[in-house]
Enzyme design. Structure first.
Site, PDB file in Angstrom:
ATOM      1  N   HIS A  88       0.826  -1.203   0.000  1.00  0.00           N
ATOM      2  CA  HIS A  88       0.000   0.000   0.000  1.00  0.00           C
ATOM      3  C   HIS A  88       0.865   1.260   0.000  1.00  0.00           C
ATOM      4  O   HIS A  88       0.443   2.315   0.481  1.00  0.00           O
ATOM      5  CB  HIS A  88      -0.950  -0.007   1.203  1.00  0.00           C
ATOM      6  CG  HIS A  88      -1.884  -1.175   1.205  1.00  0.00           C
ATOM      7  ND1 HIS A  88      -3.064  -1.194   0.489  1.00  0.00           N
ATOM      8  CD2 HIS A  88      -1.784  -2.395   1.795  1.00  0.00           C
ATOM      9  CE1 HIS A  88      -3.668  -2.358   0.661  1.00  0.00           C
ATOM     10  NE2 HIS A  88      -2.904  -3.106   1.451  1.00  0.00           N
ATOM     11  N   HIS A  92      -1.129   2.925  -5.668  1.00  0.00           N
ATOM     12  CA  HIS A  92      -1.476   1.512  -5.497  1.00  0.00           C
ATOM     13  C   HIS A  92      -2.990   1.318  -5.521  1.00  0.00           C
ATOM     14  O   HIS A  92      -3.754   2.277  -5.459  1.00  0.00           O
ATOM     15  CB  HIS A  92      -0.914   0.984  -4.172  1.00  0.00           C
ATOM     16  CG  HIS A  92      -1.545   1.609  -2.963  1.00  0.00           C
ATOM     17  ND1 HIS A  92      -1.154   2.831  -2.464  1.00  0.00           N
ATOM     18  CD2 HIS A  92      -2.554   1.186  -2.152  1.00  0.00           C
ATOM     19  CE1 HIS A  92      -1.884   3.138  -1.404  1.00  0.00           C
ATOM     20  NE2 HIS A  92      -2.747   2.155  -1.193  1.00  0.00           N
ATOM     21  N   ASP A  94      -6.338  -1.021  -3.807  1.00  0.00           N
ATOM     22  CA  ASP A  94      -6.806  -1.858  -2.693  1.00  0.00           C
ATOM     23  C   ASP A  94      -7.673  -2.971  -3.264  1.00  0.00           C
ATOM     24  O   ASP A  94      -8.574  -2.714  -4.079  1.00  0.00           O
ATOM     25  CB  ASP A  94      -7.647  -1.055  -1.701  1.00  0.00           C
ATOM     26  CG  ASP A  94      -6.815  -0.121  -0.852  1.00  0.00           C
ATOM     27  OD1 ASP A  94      -5.573  -0.233  -0.885  1.00  0.00           O
ATOM     28  OD2 ASP A  94      -7.412   0.726  -0.168  1.00  0.00           O
ATOM     29  N   HIS A  98      -8.531  -6.188   1.757  1.00  0.00           N
ATOM     30  CA  HIS A  98      -7.767  -5.234   2.569  1.00  0.00           C
ATOM     31  C   HIS A  98      -8.413  -4.983   3.930  1.00  0.00           C
ATOM     32  O   HIS A  98      -7.718  -4.961   4.959  1.00  0.00           O
ATOM     33  CB  HIS A  98      -7.621  -3.922   1.787  1.00  0.00           C
ATOM     34  CG  HIS A  98      -6.751  -2.897   2.443  1.00  0.00           C
ATOM     35  ND1 HIS A  98      -5.728  -3.215   3.308  1.00  0.00           N
ATOM     36  CD2 HIS A  98      -6.748  -1.537   2.354  1.00  0.00           C
ATOM     37  CE1 HIS A  98      -5.134  -2.107   3.720  1.00  0.00           C
ATOM     38  NE2 HIS A  98      -5.735  -1.082   3.161  1.00  0.00           N
ATOM     39  N   GLU A 221      -5.205   4.645  -5.092  1.00  0.00           N
ATOM     40  CA  GLU A 221      -4.784   5.658  -4.124  1.00  0.00           C
ATOM     41  C   GLU A 221      -3.406   6.232  -4.453  1.00  0.00           C
ATOM     42  O   GLU A 221      -2.610   5.602  -5.147  1.00  0.00           O
ATOM     43  CB  GLU A 221      -4.798   5.042  -2.721  1.00  0.00           C
ATOM     44  CG  GLU A 221      -6.197   4.572  -2.339  1.00  0.00           C
ATOM     45  CD  GLU A 221      -6.253   3.691  -1.108  1.00  0.00           C
ATOM     46  OE1 GLU A 221      -7.281   3.731  -0.416  1.00  0.00           O
ATOM     47  OE2 GLU A 221      -5.284   2.944  -0.857  1.00  0.00           O
TER      48      GLU A 221
END
Length: 256
Positions: A88, A92, A94, A98, A221
């Site tokens: 993370h 990246h 998810d 997660h 993200e």
């Protein structure tokens, strides 16, 4: 009849282009690092991995995440680097596992994510500054039905938080009610944000669970969205196929 070839004559022009007569590297042997290609047609919206990149809840950044395990200067036949960091880190994705342990055990990892969701038309929008993304903010953005991929640029980009080594928990992100509004009132299947989490720090677990519960929305993200105009682009995100990992470093680009 065979003819001998003087290979030193073939190698010499290449050698001279790399080294000066003094034995130093020539000035033209410098890598070009680009953010924008073809005069604004392609934007790299991934962050470079450097020791100064922020890491979750750390004041030290990424520090020694990369090392030269085998070095030609020390007698190895090749240079070989090794890296160690959270999946993370940096830009990246998810995966559903997660924040939902049942999904982790079932194998909903980064290798299971749908490339049809990660690639395709995407809308880049500006979020009202100094605000988290609440239900009220989501409604005010007037994102049309049918839009499946949205990149939300926030005050995080203005503050250049991804360029600061120390983690900043005050970053802007989705609140739980904003995530619920997105799930219930839009067709969005990819959510992109400009810091290490799409979810605001204070409501991170609950907000992640709202988005990941249906296993059909992918958060992307730590996107680098500075210098890119609001509008519609072709988005291409390719996460590493890490079997068993609930996240993965990802290279993302926008094509105008």
């Amino acid at each position: 009849m065979t003819r001998s070839v003087n290979f030193s004559l073939l190698i010499l022009p290449v050698a001279l282009s790399v080294f000066t007569l003094s034995g130093k590297l020539s000035d033209d042997l410098k890598p070009i690092r680009r953010e924008v290609y073809e005069g604004g047609k392609i934007f790299d919206i991934s962050h470079r991995y450097t020791p100064e990149m922020p890491a979750w809840e750390s004041s030290e950044g990424m520090v020694n995440f990369l090392r030269l395990a085998a070095s030609m200067k020390n007698g190895s036949v090749a240079n070989v680097s090794e890296m160690k960091f959270s999946v993370h880190s940096g830009t990246h994705i998810d995966a559903p596992g997660h924040f939902i342990d049942e999904y982790y055990d079932a194998g909903f990892d980064s290798d299971s994510l749908d490339l049809n969701v990660l690639n395709g038309p995407a809308l880049l929008v500006d979020v009202p500054r100094d605000k988290n993304i609440t239900a009220e903010v989501m409604e005010s953005l007037h994102i049309p039905r049918g839009v499946r991929r949205v990149l939300f640029r926030t005050v995080n980009t203005d503050k250049r938080l991804m360029f600061k080594k120390e983690f900043d928990s005050s970053f802007a992100g989705f609140m739980t009610d904003g995530a619920k509004w997105l799930v219930e009132n839009t067709d969005i299947k990819l959510v992109g944000l400009d810091y290490l989490s799409f979810a605001a720090f204070e409501e991170s677990p609950a907000t992640h669970k709202v988005i990941l519960a249906g296993r059909d929305i992918i958060p992307v993200e730590a996107l680098k969205l500075d210098g890119v105009e609001v509008g519609t682009y072709s988005l291409h995100c390719l996460p590493l196929r890490l079997v068993g990992a609930e996240g993965a470093p990802t290279r993302c680009i926008l094509i105008k």
